[in-house]
Design a protein around this motif. Structure first.
Motif, mmCIF file in Angstrom:
data_model
loop_
_atom_site.group_PDB
_atom_site.id
_atom_site.type_symbol
_atom_site.label_atom_id
_atom_site.label_comp_id
_atom_site.label_asym_id
_atom_site.label_seq_id
_atom_site.Cartn_x
_atom_site.Cartn_y
_atom_site.Cartn_z
ATOM 1 N N HIS A 65 0.827 -1.200 0.000
ATOM 2 C CA HIS A 65 0.000 0.000 0.000
ATOM 3 C C HIS A 65 0.864 1.252 0.000
ATOM 4 O O HIS A 65 0.598 2.226 -0.702
ATOM 5 C CB HIS A 65 -0.934 -0.004 1.209
ATOM 6 C CG HIS A 65 -1.816 1.189 1.263
ATOM 7 N ND1 HIS A 65 -1.800 2.084 2.286
ATOM 8 C CD2 HIS A 65 -2.712 1.651 0.368
ATOM 9 C CE1 HIS A 65 -2.671 3.041 2.037
ATOM 10 N NE2 HIS A 65 -3.233 2.805 0.886
ATOM 11 N N ALA A 100 -12.172 -7.557 -5.317
ATOM 12 C CA ALA A 100 -13.226 -8.108 -4.472
ATOM 13 C C ALA A 100 -14.392 -8.388 -5.413
ATOM 14 O O ALA A 100 -15.098 -7.478 -5.821
ATOM 15 C CB ALA A 100 -13.609 -7.117 -3.386
ATOM 16 N N LEU A 139 -17.986 -7.035 -4.954
ATOM 17 C CA LEU A 139 -18.218 -5.602 -4.993
ATOM 18 C C LEU A 139 -18.341 -5.133 -6.437
ATOM 19 O O LEU A 139 -17.828 -5.768 -7.351
ATOM 20 C CB LEU A 139 -17.052 -4.866 -4.300
ATOM 21 C CG LEU A 139 -17.194 -4.622 -2.798
ATOM 22 C CD1 LEU A 139 -17.417 -5.916 -2.049
ATOM 23 C CD2 LEU A 139 -15.976 -3.908 -2.236
ATOM 24 N N GLU A 167 -17.010 0.213 -6.744
ATOM 25 C CA GLU A 167 -16.529 -0.017 -5.379
ATOM 26 C C GLU A 167 -15.103 -0.549 -5.389
ATOM 27 O O GLU A 167 -14.289 -0.191 -4.541
ATOM 28 C CB GLU A 167 -17.462 -0.995 -4.658
ATOM 29 C CG GLU A 167 -18.801 -0.374 -4.314
ATOM 30 C CD GLU A 167 -19.851 -1.390 -3.875
ATOM 31 O OE1 GLU A 167 -20.888 -0.960 -3.382
ATOM 32 O OE2 GLU A 167 -19.621 -2.605 -4.044
ATOM 33 N N ASN A 168 -14.795 -1.368 -6.377
ATOM 34 C CA ASN A 168 -13.436 -1.892 -6.477
ATOM 35 C C ASN A 168 -12.444 -0.799 -6.842
ATOM 36 O O ASN A 168 -11.344 -0.741 -6.302
ATOM 37 C CB ASN A 168 -13.366 -3.012 -7.515
ATOM 38 C CG ASN A 168 -13.538 -4.381 -6.887
ATOM 39 O OD1 ASN A 168 -12.658 -4.834 -6.171
ATOM 40 N ND2 ASN A 168 -14.673 -4.999 -7.129
ATOM 41 N N LEU A 176 -11.752 1.262 -3.837
ATOM 42 C CA LEU A 176 -11.503 0.525 -2.594
ATOM 43 C C LEU A 176 -10.300 1.093 -1.843
ATOM 44 O O LEU A 176 -9.222 1.261 -2.405
ATOM 45 C CB LEU A 176 -11.274 -0.952 -2.909
ATOM 46 C CG LEU A 176 -11.387 -1.905 -1.736
ATOM 47 C CD1 LEU A 176 -12.745 -1.807 -1.090
ATOM 48 C CD2 LEU A 176 -11.136 -3.324 -2.192
ATOM 49 N N GLY A 177 -10.504 1.400 -0.578
ATOM 50 C CA GLY A 177 -9.424 1.938 0.242
ATOM 51 C C GLY A 177 -9.191 3.418 0.024
ATOM 52 O O GLY A 177 -8.382 4.039 0.706
ATOM 53 N N GLU A 189 -12.102 5.625 -0.668
ATOM 54 C CA GLU A 189 -13.481 6.043 -0.881
ATOM 55 C C GLU A 189 -13.648 7.547 -0.672
ATOM 56 O O GLU A 189 -12.973 8.145 0.163
ATOM 57 C CB GLU A 189 -14.412 5.292 0.090
ATOM 58 C CG GLU A 189 -14.608 3.819 -0.238
ATOM 59 C CD GLU A 189 -13.514 2.931 0.300
ATOM 60 O OE1 GLU A 189 -12.566 3.472 0.922
ATOM 61 O OE2 GLU A 189 -13.582 1.698 0.124
ATOM 62 N N ALA A 244 -15.679 10.105 0.988
ATOM 63 C CA ALA A 244 -16.648 10.041 2.076
ATOM 64 C C ALA A 244 -16.568 11.289 2.932
ATOM 65 O O ALA A 244 -15.541 11.982 2.974
ATOM 66 C CB ALA A 244 -16.388 8.807 2.935
ATOM 67 N N GLY A 292 -17.413 9.410 7.236
ATOM 68 C CA GLY A 292 -17.654 7.973 7.162
ATOM 69 C C GLY A 292 -18.748 7.602 6.180
ATOM 70 O O GLY A 292 -18.888 6.443 5.818
ATOM 71 N N TRP A 293 -19.566 8.564 5.743
ATOM 72 C CA TRP A 293 -20.637 8.263 4.786
ATOM 73 C C TRP A 293 -20.143 8.478 3.376
ATOM 74 O O TRP A 293 -19.560 9.513 3.060
ATOM 75 C CB TRP A 293 -21.880 9.120 5.052
ATOM 76 C CG TRP A 293 -22.569 8.678 6.288
ATOM 77 C CD1 TRP A 293 -22.186 8.953 7.570
ATOM 78 C CD2 TRP A 293 -23.720 7.837 6.390
ATOM 79 N NE1 TRP A 293 -23.028 8.335 8.455
ATOM 80 C CE2 TRP A 293 -23.983 7.650 7.759
ATOM 81 C CE3 TRP A 293 -24.553 7.219 5.438
ATOM 82 C CZ2 TRP A 293 -25.038 6.872 8.219
ATOM 83 C CZ3 TRP A 293 -25.606 6.460 5.902
ATOM 84 C CH2 TRP A 293 -25.831 6.286 7.275
ATOM 85 N N ILE A 294 -20.410 7.494 2.523
ATOM 86 C CA ILE A 294 -19.901 7.552 1.162
ATOM 87 C C ILE A 294 -20.707 8.541 0.327
ATOM 88 O O ILE A 294 -21.934 8.570 0.395
ATOM 89 C CB ILE A 294 -19.931 6.143 0.550
ATOM 90 C CG1 ILE A 294 -18.803 5.325 1.176
ATOM 91 C CG2 ILE A 294 -19.784 6.186 -0.953
ATOM 92 C CD1 ILE A 294 -18.826 3.876 0.846
ATOM 93 N N ARG A 301 -8.039 1.329 -10.727
ATOM 94 C CA ARG A 301 -7.826 1.552 -9.304
ATOM 95 C C ARG A 301 -6.408 2.064 -9.044
ATOM 96 O O ARG A 301 -6.198 2.983 -8.262
ATOM 97 C CB ARG A 301 -8.053 0.254 -8.531
ATOM 98 C CG ARG A 301 -7.808 0.447 -7.043
ATOM 99 C CD ARG A 301 -8.311 -0.720 -6.247
ATOM 100 N NE ARG A 301 -7.578 -1.924 -6.544
ATOM 101 C CZ ARG A 301 -8.062 -3.150 -6.377
ATOM 102 N NH1 ARG A 301 -9.286 -3.314 -5.944
ATOM 103 N NH2 ARG A 301 -7.337 -4.192 -6.645
#
Lengths: 498, 319
Positions: free
Chosen positions: A77, A94, A97, A101-102, A105-106, A108, A110, A113-115, A157
């Protein structure tokens, strides 16, 4: 080439695992916006090098610089954040998903905490647009896409982190010809945006097409580097192996005898449609075609792994039996799966267990397995096929791909089979092991065994087989002597272009 | 279009199952009148509360690719803790908080052992199943913990057939189901739960702190189990260290009937809630029919197997 121009520079990288010296001094220089082919046999140290680059391992010695700055990633990472992303051969998605979402991923979008669905969509779209794939359905689960599309999702990604260097490990190994072309177009786009691509592949012709420069590693050391334009495939092979290309397919004379297997108008849902062919003693039949054309389905139908809907599979001089894989073994057939890890072998079990699995009851009495007999049989094949291992008790998962494949084939020899079905027998294994497998297949034919080989690698089929059949959309269309085929003709039939 | 239709069917599957079991008990003459009454549904809803709240936590765990077998013990342990605290004169609010916290603590212990020691969830929670049960019995001195009265006793009552009001427990379960569903669908935390269950390696590669995430999942789920213990206490009106034995299986079954996969990455709160209702309707209906408990057990077992089989058929067609 001034010293500050490199996007990535590795000097004198060394790495040992216990007593094994995986890397003995690798140097590598990647220029900004170039495609750089990294070439070497399996076991040459490519994977270790890539793991060091992508932060999975740390080097023992040597220096790494990214755009002139010292570069020492802590983990994959961290490497991504710093600008080095790796696309593994086995994709990291994933599958449940969605594509969007893929991609995010990691990372996001937001708030508290809310997307944020709107910003998320924009960012995912933008990343795909950079690759020229803005049409991809972002709401489908990743598992519903083809391998090629999944690869695009994974590259998208990686792009979110604005990579300077993108490493691709065998990206075309499960792609069709058409998808490979699309991937090359994607790579060209990345290049235009100044991203450097390290391209690892066993397909040297591909490397020659796509790469600007190359580096060859052998036994953990850099043995050559240069401009791709001025290199030939022959030179690359010689650098990698010290072996000439023409030695790869050493053909021996093998007289062809009577028919041993006949497939008549065999169909199997969902793909296979009315395939017919005959296989004779001492004959090597090759099945070409795009991925998904039904080649594996045909082998599976013959071996009774899939149910046959119409038609029949007739094995000459064999005891009658039900259509089950167990009966097929008894009738003298053997099957080597294209999927060594999941279907072909029990990775956590020993070489001896893997090798004797089809007839374990013959290694002992009253259901007790005699380890001694089992090992004696395994040792014989380990020696005969030159399997590199500690001993026959070693778990097979610890061997290299080439050696695993030798054991997978030895299972058929031990059984013993007289009709050999090989699905992609050289997938993911290095040139040296490939040559040994070709030689072994040649020897089988010379001793009167009948062989069917499915392969996506055309030089291999043309070099090895007596007869070649081409499949297209579930149908076996052309089936004739090798001399009447060349690569262009196979591709023409495989793509249904006639 | 076809894909969308199939997705719809996949989502509607558990719901169709619920309608089927209701119809099943609505037809026979011996159960029709009592079964279909509002009062009976009030009872069914109330009987669902404990399993449903447990299933909320379990859904998170199963979606993340884990499992928790210690739920029944956690419920028994927290209900004993709650009863002891009421005996000491604690007020209802502080008892609630203490019970939820003790459930959360058990979850944190599970999560830390699973993520930190890299042990399989099955083994760890099999251990805590036994440890939790033993601890509950020790704390309760091997007998039920009785107390005079508490406000908590009123939260699961269905005593008055003429009252239309649902007990507090049903509303709490309903509100939490909505919240948890939003949490799973719309937050980064929820997204990461699906990611870790779908492909843990990928999650790690993408910088998701998998160890912390797992501890958080088990911890939060533990809070739900503590809350389930609270409603268990409310229902029994005493702390019983031998209560809820095997309840984890009902809870897991609810989640699986609801369409979640034990391999992780798949599952919805709505599905799990319907799963919990199916289990409750089956129990209730069987009692109305006068079927003995062993027969009920067999029927519930069959329903689980059939539900998962249908799910496999559905997925098989998809791929």
């Amino acid at each position: 080439m001034t010293t500050t121009a490199a996007a990535l520079r590795l000097t004198g990288i060394k790495k040992s695992f216990g007593a094994t010296r995986a890397l003995r001094g690798v140097s590598l220089e990647i220029l900004p916006g170039e495609v750089h082919a990294l070439i070497g046999e399996n076991g040459a140290g490519k994977s270790t090098l890539m793991k060091i680059l992508s932060g999975a391992h740390a080097a023992d010695e040597g220096t790494m610089e990214l755009s002139g700055q010292p570069y020492a990633p802590e983990d994959p990472h961290d490497a991504r954040t710093k600008g080095v992303a790796m696309i593994y051969q086995e994709l990291n998605l994933a599958l449940h998903l969605t594509a969007q979402e893929n991609i995010l991923l990691g990372a996001e979008s937001a708030r508290g905490g809310w997307i944020d669905p709107r910003v998320s969509r924009e960012r995912a779209r933008a990343a795909l647009a950079q690759l020229g794939h803005e049409g991809l359905d972002l709401d489908r689960p990743a598992g519903a896409f083809s391998i090629a599309e999944q690869q695009v999702i994974e590259i998208a990604r990686a792009l979110l982190k604005k990579p300077r260097v993108l490493i691709m490990d065998e990206p075309t190994s499960s792609l069709t010809q058409a998808d490979t072309e699309k991937l090359f177009a994607t790579i060209a786009r990345l290049k235009m945006q100044g991203v450097s691509v390290i391209y690892i592949s066993h397909f040297l012709e591909e490397c020659r097409r796509i790469a600007d420069r190359f580096t060859v590693i052998k036994d953990g050391e850099t043995v050559g580097a240069g401009e791709m334009k001025s290199a030939t495939v022959e030179q690359l092979v010689r650098l990698m192996t010290g072996r000439e290309v023409k030695d790869l397919y050493a053909r021996s004379a093998h007289p062809v005898g009577s028919v041993v297997l006949e497939v008549r108008e065999t169909s199997s849902a969902p793909r296979l449609k009315r395939a017919s062919f005959a296989l004779r003693e001492g004959e090597i039949v090759g099945l070409a075609g795009l991925i998904g054309a039904g080649r594996t389905d045909l082998l599976r139908a013959i071996f009774a792994l899939d149910e046959i809907d119409t038609g029949e599979v007739c094995i000459v001089n064999a005891p009658p039996g039900p259509s089950t894989p167990r009966a097929r073994w008894a009738q003298g057939l053997g099957f080597v799966s294209e999927n060594r890890k999941e279907e072909g072998l029990m990775l956590s079990q020993s070489i001896a267990d893997n090798l004797t699995l089809t007839k374990q009851e013959t290694f002992g009495r009253f259901g007790w397995i005699s380890r001694r007999l089992q090992r004696a049989a395994a040792d014989r094949w380990i020696q005969e096929l030159g399997v590199k291992c500690r001993d026959s008790a070693q778990p097979i998962g610890q061997l290299s791909g080439g050696n695993q494949q030798k054991v997978a084939i030895a299972r058929l020899l031990q059984h013993p089979a007289r009709i050999f079905l090989f699905d992609e027998p050289t997938r993911g294994i290095d040139v040296g092991s490939k040559a040994q497998i070709y030689e072994l297949i040649g020897r089988l034919a010379a001793s009167g065994k009948a062989v069917v080989v499915v392969s996506s690698y055309l030089p291999e089929l043309l070099g090895l087989c007596d007869t070649i059949g081409v499949m297209c959309r579930g149908e076996l269309t052309g089936f004739r002597a090798r001399s009447s085929w060349d690569e262009a003709e196979i591709m023409r039939v495989a793509t249904g272009a006639n | 279009m076809n894909e969308r239709l199939r997705n719809l069917l996949a989502k509607a599957g558990p719901f169709i199952g619920l309608v089927l079991v209701i119809v099943l008990f609505a037809i026979p003459a011996e159960s029709r009148d009592t079964f279909l009454s509002y009062y009976n549904f009030k009872i069914i809803f109330t009987q669902t509360v404990i399993v449903a709240i447990g299933a909320l936590g379990m859904t998170m765990i199963i979606v993340s690719g884990g499992i928790d077998l210690s739920v029944g013990s956690a419920i028994a342990l927290t209900s004993v803790v709650g009863a002891l605290l009421i005996q000491k004169g604690w007020g209802a609010a502080s008892v609630c908080i203490a019970m939820i916290a003790s459930g959360g603590l058990i979850g944190l212990i599970n999560g830390t052992a699973i993520a930190g020691m890299r042990m399989t969830p099955f083994i760890i929670t099999l251990g805590t199943l036994s440890i939790g049960r033993g601890a509950a019995q020790l704390m309760a001195d091997n007998q039920t913990v009785n107390y005079d009265s508490s406000a908590i006793n009123n939260w699961m009552t269905t005593a008055d057939p003429s009252s239309f009001a649902l007990p507090a427990g049903v509303w709490v379960a309903f509100a939490l189901a909505v919240l948890t569903s939003l949490l799973l669908k719309n937050t980064v935390f929820g997204r990461h739960i699906f990611a870790i269950g779908s492909n843990e390696q990928t999650a790690r590669l993408c910088g998701i702190p998998t160890v912390r995430l797992k501890i958080a999942i088990y911890g939060l789920a533990g809070c739900f189990f503590g809350l389930a213990g609270l409603f268990q206490l409310s229902r029994l009106r005493q702390g019983d260290p031998t209560v809820a034995i095997g309840l984890e299986l009902d809870i897991i079954a609810s989640v699986i009937i609801g369409g979640a996969s034990l391999n992780g990455g798949v599952g919805t709160i709505l599905g799990s809630m319907i799963g919990a209702l199916i289990m409750a309707v089956l129990r209730n209906g069987s009692q109305q029919m006068g079927w003995p408990t062993p027969v009920q057990q067999i029927i519930i077992g069959l329903v689980i197997v059939v539900a998962v089989f249908l799910d496999r058929l559905r997925q098989g067609r998809q791929s």
